[in-house]
Design a protein around this motif. Structure first.
Motif, PDB file in Angstrom:
ATOM      1  N   THR A 129      34.923  47.845  38.475  1.00  0.00           N
ATOM      2  CA  THR A 129      35.679  48.083  37.243  1.00  0.00           C
ATOM      3  C   THR A 129      34.692  48.277  36.100  1.00  0.00           C
ATOM      4  O   THR A 129      33.811  47.438  35.888  1.00  0.00           O
ATOM      5  CB  THR A 129      36.607  46.894  36.920  1.00  0.00           C
ATOM      6  OG1 THR A 129      37.531  46.702  38.002  1.00  0.00           O
ATOM      7  CG2 THR A 129      37.389  47.147  35.633  1.00  0.00           C
ATOM      8  N   ASN A 174      34.284  43.542  41.553  1.00  0.00           N
ATOM      9  CA  ASN A 174      35.563  42.870  41.299  1.00  0.00           C
ATOM     10  C   ASN A 174      35.667  41.452  41.843  1.00  0.00           C
ATOM     11  O   ASN A 174      36.554  40.700  41.423  1.00  0.00           O
ATOM     12  CB  ASN A 174      36.712  43.703  41.869  1.00  0.00           C
ATOM     13  CG  ASN A 174      36.938  44.987  41.080  1.00  0.00           C
ATOM     14  OD1 ASN A 174      36.597  45.067  39.909  1.00  0.00           O
ATOM     15  ND2 ASN A 174      37.500  45.986  41.731  1.00  0.00           N
ATOM     16  N   THR A 175      34.809  41.077  42.768  1.00  0.00           N
ATOM     17  CA  THR A 175      34.901  39.737  43.356  1.00  0.00           C
ATOM     18  C   THR A 175      33.582  38.992  43.217  1.00  0.00           C
ATOM     19  O   THR A 175      32.520  39.593  43.085  1.00  0.00           O
ATOM     20  CB  THR A 175      35.276  39.813  44.849  1.00  0.00           C
ATOM     21  OG1 THR A 175      34.293  40.607  45.533  1.00  0.00           O
ATOM     22  CG2 THR A 175      36.637  40.447  45.038  1.00  0.00           C
ATOM     23  N   THR A 201      35.229  31.692  36.389  1.00  0.00           N
ATOM     24  CA  THR A 201      36.084  32.600  37.126  1.00  0.00           C
ATOM     25  C   THR A 201      37.231  33.086  36.243  1.00  0.00           C
ATOM     26  O   THR A 201      37.292  32.757  35.055  1.00  0.00           O
ATOM     27  CB  THR A 201      36.630  31.927  38.402  1.00  0.00           C
ATOM     28  OG1 THR A 201      37.308  32.894  39.198  1.00  0.00           O
ATOM     29  CG2 THR A 201      37.561  30.773  38.048  1.00  0.00           C
ATOM     30  N   PHE A 202      38.133  33.859  36.818  1.00  0.00           N
ATOM     31  CA  PHE A 202      39.278  34.365  36.069  1.00  0.00           C
ATOM     32  C   PHE A 202      40.540  34.128  36.897  1.00  0.00           C
ATOM     33  O   PHE A 202      40.485  33.954  38.115  1.00  0.00           O
ATOM     34  CB  PHE A 202      39.108  35.849  35.738  1.00  0.00           C
ATOM     35  CG  PHE A 202      38.825  36.717  36.951  1.00  0.00           C
ATOM     36  CD1 PHE A 202      39.851  37.320  37.658  1.00  0.00           C
ATOM     37  CD2 PHE A 202      37.510  36.932  37.367  1.00  0.00           C
ATOM     38  CE1 PHE A 202      39.596  38.111  38.759  1.00  0.00           C
ATOM     39  CE2 PHE A 202      37.241  37.731  38.479  1.00  0.00           C
ATOM     40  CZ  PHE A 202      38.277  38.319  39.178  1.00  0.00           C
ATOM     41  N   ASP A 203      41.662  34.117  36.217  1.00  0.00           N
ATOM     42  CA  ASP A 203      42.940  33.767  36.851  1.00  0.00           C
ATOM     43  C   ASP A 203      43.823  35.011  36.919  1.00  0.00           C
ATOM     44  O   ASP A 203      44.375  35.454  35.913  1.00  0.00           O
ATOM     45  CB  ASP A 203      43.623  32.657  36.054  1.00  0.00           C
ATOM     46  CG  ASP A 203      44.873  32.113  36.757  1.00  0.00           C
ATOM     47  OD1 ASP A 203      45.230  32.655  37.827  1.00  0.00           O
ATOM     48  OD2 ASP A 203      45.473  31.167  36.235  1.00  0.00           O
ATOM     49  N   THR A 204      43.942  35.577  38.120  1.00  0.00           N
ATOM     50  CA  THR A 204      44.764  36.776  38.272  1.00  0.00           C
ATOM     51  C   THR A 204      46.246  36.485  38.053  1.00  0.00           C
ATOM     52  O   THR A 204      47.019  37.387  37.736  1.00  0.00           O
ATOM     53  CB  THR A 204      44.570  37.372  39.682  1.00  0.00           C
ATOM     54  OG1 THR A 204      44.874  36.375  40.667  1.00  0.00           O
ATOM     55  CG2 THR A 204      43.138  37.852  39.867  1.00  0.00           C
ATOM     56  N   GLY A 256      47.133  37.447  34.719  1.00  0.00           N
ATOM     57  CA  GLY A 256      46.750  38.802  34.327  1.00  0.00           C
ATOM     58  C   GLY A 256      45.284  39.008  34.018  1.00  0.00           C
ATOM     59  O   GLY A 256      44.897  40.079  33.525  1.00  0.00           O
ATOM     60  N   GLU A 257      44.479  37.995  34.293  1.00  0.00           N
ATOM     61  CA  GLU A 257      43.043  38.158  34.012  1.00  0.00           C
ATOM     62  C   GLU A 257      42.374  38.957  35.127  1.00  0.00           C
ATOM     63  O   GLU A 257      42.836  38.979  36.272  1.00  0.00           O
ATOM     64  CB  GLU A 257      42.369  36.784  33.865  1.00  0.00           C
ATOM     65  CG  GLU A 257      42.826  36.017  32.642  1.00  0.00           C
ATOM     66  CD  GLU A 257      42.127  34.673  32.520  1.00  0.00           C
ATOM     67  OE1 GLU A 257      42.110  34.120  31.401  1.00  0.00           O
ATOM     68  OE2 GLU A 257      41.608  34.170  33.538  1.00  0.00           O
ATOM     69  N   THR A 258      41.261  39.600  34.784  1.00  0.00           N
ATOM     70  CA  THR A 258      40.495  40.388  35.743  1.00  0.00           C
ATOM     71  C   THR A 258      39.020  40.050  35.597  1.00  0.00           C
ATOM     72  O   THR A 258      38.634  39.190  34.790  1.00  0.00           O
ATOM     73  CB  THR A 258      40.679  41.899  35.508  1.00  0.00           C
ATOM     74  OG1 THR A 258      40.044  42.266  34.260  1.00  0.00           O
ATOM     75  CG2 THR A 258      42.155  42.280  35.446  1.00  0.00           C
ATOM     76  N   ASP A 272      37.252  39.534  32.345  1.00  0.00           N
ATOM     77  CA  ASP A 272      37.326  38.279  31.596  1.00  0.00           C
ATOM     78  C   ASP A 272      36.181  37.325  31.932  1.00  0.00           C
ATOM     79  O   ASP A 272      36.095  36.237  31.355  1.00  0.00           O
ATOM     80  CB  ASP A 272      38.669  37.585  31.867  1.00  0.00           C
ATOM     81  CG  ASP A 272      39.843  38.367  31.304  1.00  0.00           C
ATOM     82  OD1 ASP A 272      39.933  38.472  30.063  1.00  0.00           O
ATOM     83  OD2 ASP A 272      40.646  38.889  32.100  1.00  0.00           O
TER      84      ASP A 272
END
Length: 236
Positions: free
Chosen positions: A124, A134-135, A180-183, A186-188, A191
């Motif tokens: 991204t 992305n991971t 980390t971020f929380d999908t 809505g986070e990606t 964030d």
């Protein structure tokens, strides 16, 4: 006469192939000194080319650059490996440039195409022009490729004859622990915080103006005072 024409045609073909043997060169600048990390993480940036079925370091395979022609596709893959002991997030930036045979800059827009589509689902782009993986990357893991090839435009003009194309590859990593971020909300990966600051561009030192030399006014020469001439005594 037909034999002479056939010989002439074959000579033209040989000359055309020889003249078109090398049009330009593609080099790689993405090496370890372009890696910046934040936190207790370590990564290795891989910038590789391919000869036959063998992938290896691009600069090792092409120490003076890969010879290219208009319409040619050069195998080139870029990916990152987590060589540290802690998980991390990574991002990569690609900066193309080109110079002519004399070293003057050339435009790169429309002259070649980076194969970013094949692996686009893994990356991204952020607001700084980096592609973020992305991971989270665990120790020993490698990202998917960011690009796998570079294809040169079929309509490259004579301006690019004997030119040199470079793709500067920069990689950054930031620790994944507590970052980390929380999908679910809505986070990606956009964030993820704490990315190292890019090196400040080298500033061109200000040119110190040489102060104008003020010429001293030229004084008019002062004439020496006239000698007093005493009148001759008058005899009475």
């Amino acid at each position: 006469m037909k034999k002479k024409l056939a010989i002439f045609a074959s000579l033209v073909l040989i000359f055309s192939v020889a003249a078109a043997g090398t049009y330009a060169y593609l080099t790689a600048q993405g090496m370890a000194h372009n890696v910046i990390t934040a936190g207790n993480v370590n990564i290795t940036l891989h910038d590789e080319g391919k000869q036959g079925v063998t992938w290896d370091d691009f600069n090792k395979l092409y120490p003076t650059g890969a010879s290219v022609m208009p319409g040619v596709t050069v195998d080139k893959r870029v990916y990152v490996e987590n060589t540290g002991k802690n998980p991390c997030y990574v991002r990569v930036k690609l900066t193309p440039s080109a110079v002519d045979a004399g070293g003057s800059p050339l435009a790169t827009d429309g002259q070649f195409q980076l194969d970013l589509a094949s692996y686009a689902q893994y990356w991204t782009m952020d607001s700084e022009g980096f592609y973020r993986y992305n991971t989270m990357l665990q120790p020993g893991e490698k990202t998917e490729m960011l690009i796998s090839s570079v294809t040169f435009d079929t309509k490259m003009g004579n301006t690019y004859m004997n030119s040199r194309f470079d793709i500067l590859v920069d990689a950054q990593a930031v620790q994944g622990q507590n970052n980390t971020f929380d999908t679910a909300v809505g986070e990606t990966v956009l964030d993820v915080k704490g990315w190292p600051a890019a090196p400040a561009p080298t500033e061109t030192p200000a040119v110190t103006e040489t102060p104008a030399v003020t010429e001293a006014p030229v004084e008019s020469p002062v004439a020496p005072p006239a000698e007093s001439v005493e009148p001759d005594p008058v005899n009475t």
